[in-house]
Design an enzyme around this catalytic site. Structure first.
Site, PDB file in Angstrom:
ATOM      1  CG  ASP A 154      -6.730  -6.328   5.904  1.00 21.82           C
ATOM      2  OD1 ASP A 154      -7.849  -6.728   6.841  1.00 21.82           O
ATOM      3  OD2 ASP A 154      -5.790  -5.959   4.872  1.00 21.82           O
ATOM      4  CD  GLU A 200      -5.274  -0.981  -0.229  1.00 16.11           C
ATOM      5  OE1 GLU A 200      -5.347  -2.275   0.187  1.00 16.11           O
ATOM      6  OE2 GLU A 200      -5.169   0.064   0.676  1.00 16.11           O
ATOM      7  NE  ARG A 209      -2.332   4.533   5.748  1.00 13.43           N
ATOM      8  CZ  ARG A 209      -2.624   4.167   6.878  1.00 13.43           C
ATOM      9  NH1 ARG A 209      -1.782   3.947   8.279  1.00 13.43           N
ATOM     10  NH2 ARG A 209      -2.680   2.471   7.035  1.00 13.43           N
ATOM     11  CB  THR A 219      -2.365 -19.802  -4.354  1.00 16.15           C
ATOM     12  OG1 THR A 219      -1.747 -18.993  -5.412  1.00 16.15           O
ATOM     13  CG2 THR A 219      -2.937 -19.398  -3.624  1.00 16.15           C
ATOM     14  CE1 TYR A 250      -8.700  -5.039   2.095  1.00 11.37           C
ATOM     15  CE2 TYR A 250      -7.398  -4.593   0.438  1.00 11.37           C
ATOM     16  CZ  TYR A 250      -7.834  -4.406   1.608  1.00 11.37           C
ATOM     17  OH  TYR A 250      -6.872  -3.337   2.633  1.00 11.37           O
ATOM     18  N   GLY A 300       5.064 -11.447  -8.191  1.00  6.89           N
ATOM     19  CA  GLY A 300       3.996 -12.395  -8.033  1.00  6.89           C
ATOM     20  C   GLY A 300       2.541 -12.336  -8.340  1.00  6.89           C
TER      21      GLY A 300
END
Ligand code: SF4
Length: 351
Positions: A150, A49, A28, A305, A132, A93
């Site tokens: 988000d 991200e 950042r 998921t 996003y 993952g």
């Protein structure tokens, strides 16, 4: 809906809070850094991200650092061996993201001369970059006034407006209301500020409303019910799939095979096994060789998921290393970047 004067006030309050208390993150550029002449690097922001989808900042940060050391530019990443990328990714993952990372870097190298496109619309055309991520890179790196939404933003917005419609069905409504708050000026700082607010103050279970710069405008707080929001449709129980995995050993090595590119854990190394579906009627038919397979007592359980996986693990000793595949020395097993479910299989076979 808020009045325009309230919206301007909310924007000012949030940006002032961000200037004072926004998080310091390695990718950042803080407002004071920008004033000192630094600019956000779209490659570094994009990497962060993608890694932060489905994981936390402390977990993702060492991966982000490793990637930037080994692949300092998007062209270095595009030129890298895919297996090396998957190896560095192991533990984060959702491996399709790593494959898309490589693909996307290749497109930027070949079609954009190694330079990230500067608009949300162009970024959206790249593989693995969704709404996003495109909105975030365009706002943070190129000052485009996008609407960054988000899970954190959805939660904050649901409370500020006291949205009764449940997620995920009413997602477009959350998006629309988030867009009414997003400013034309400092869009990147605003997007990072509202995400920080959700991550550190307006948390799911115990929001710190007394510290919140938006407490005076929050409809859910006015009714003392912040944690009633966001409303969610109750999740259906995950379906269960079954299968079997085979751990064949010889001389302190285990047999691994690369999984097909398409599908879950595509392209990753793993133990041979059956398909995942109904309980296999004759699992040993899928074994890599005909041996005296011993079934381990513990069943491996792993949640993806969309389903829960239950695997029976079989183990056997091979006579030699003539069976097709990669014979991985157990002492070097970490170099093979096994996905978590494969590590569980190995651990059950060791018990
Ligand atoms: S006042 Fe509380 S519930 Fe409302 S936005 Fe702030 S932290 Fe969230």
């Amino acid at each position: 809906m808020k009045k325009q004067t309230d919206i301007v006030h909310l924007q000012e309050q949030l940006l002032a809070w961000y200037d004072r208390q926004g998080r310091i993150l390695p990718w950042r550029i803080r407002p004071e850094d920008r004033d000192a002449g630094q600019a956000a690097d779209p490659y570094a922001v994009w990497l962060s991200e993608i890694m932060l989808q489905q994981t936390t900042v402390p977990h993702a940060t060492p991966y982000w650092q490793k990637f930037l050391v080994e692949f300092p530019t998007v062209i270095d990443l595009a030129n890298a061996d895919r297996d090396r990328i998957l190896t560095l990714w192991a533990g984060l993952g959702y491996y399709a993201r790593a494959r898309n990372l490589h693909k996307c870097a290749g497109v930027i190298r070949d079609e954009y001369d190694g330079i990230f496109p500067r608009t949300e619309a162009e970024l959206l055309k790249l593989p693995g970059i969704g709404p996003y991520t495109a909105a975030t890179i365009a706002a943070i790196c190129f000052d485009e006034a996008t609407n960054i939404v988000d899970g954190n933003v959805e939660r904050v917005v649901s409370r500020i407006f006291k949205i009764e419609a449940p997620l995920p069905k009413a997602r477009s409504e959350y998006r629309r209301l988030a867009g009414t708050l997003a400013p034309q000026k400092r869009p990147g700082d605003y997007g990072q500020a509202i995400m920080d607010l959700g991550a550190t103050i307006c948390t799911p279970r115990s929001p710190k409303c007394a510290d919140c710069p938006w407490q005076g405008h929050c409809e859910a707080l006015k009714q003392s019910r912040p944690t009633d929001y966001p409303k969610k449709v109750k999740k259906a129980k995950l379906p269960v799939r079954h299968g079997a995995a085979f751990v064949l050993r010889h001389d302190e090595c285990v047999l691994l095979r690369r999984r097909p590119d398409k599908g879950l854990l595509g392209g990753m190394m793993g133990f041979p096994g059956t398909d995942w579906g109904d309980i296999p009627t004759e699992p040993l038919k899928s074994a890599p060789i005909n041996r005296n397979w011993e079934k381990c007592e513990t069943v491996v359980k792993h949640v993806f998921t969309h389903f829960e996986l239950r695997l029976d693990v079989y183990r056997a000793e091979a006579m030699d290393k003539s069976v097709n595949g990669v014979w991985a020395p157990l002492k070097d097993i970490k170099d093979f970047a096994l996905p978590t479910v494969m590590k569980k299989i190995l651990s059950v076979s060791n018990a």
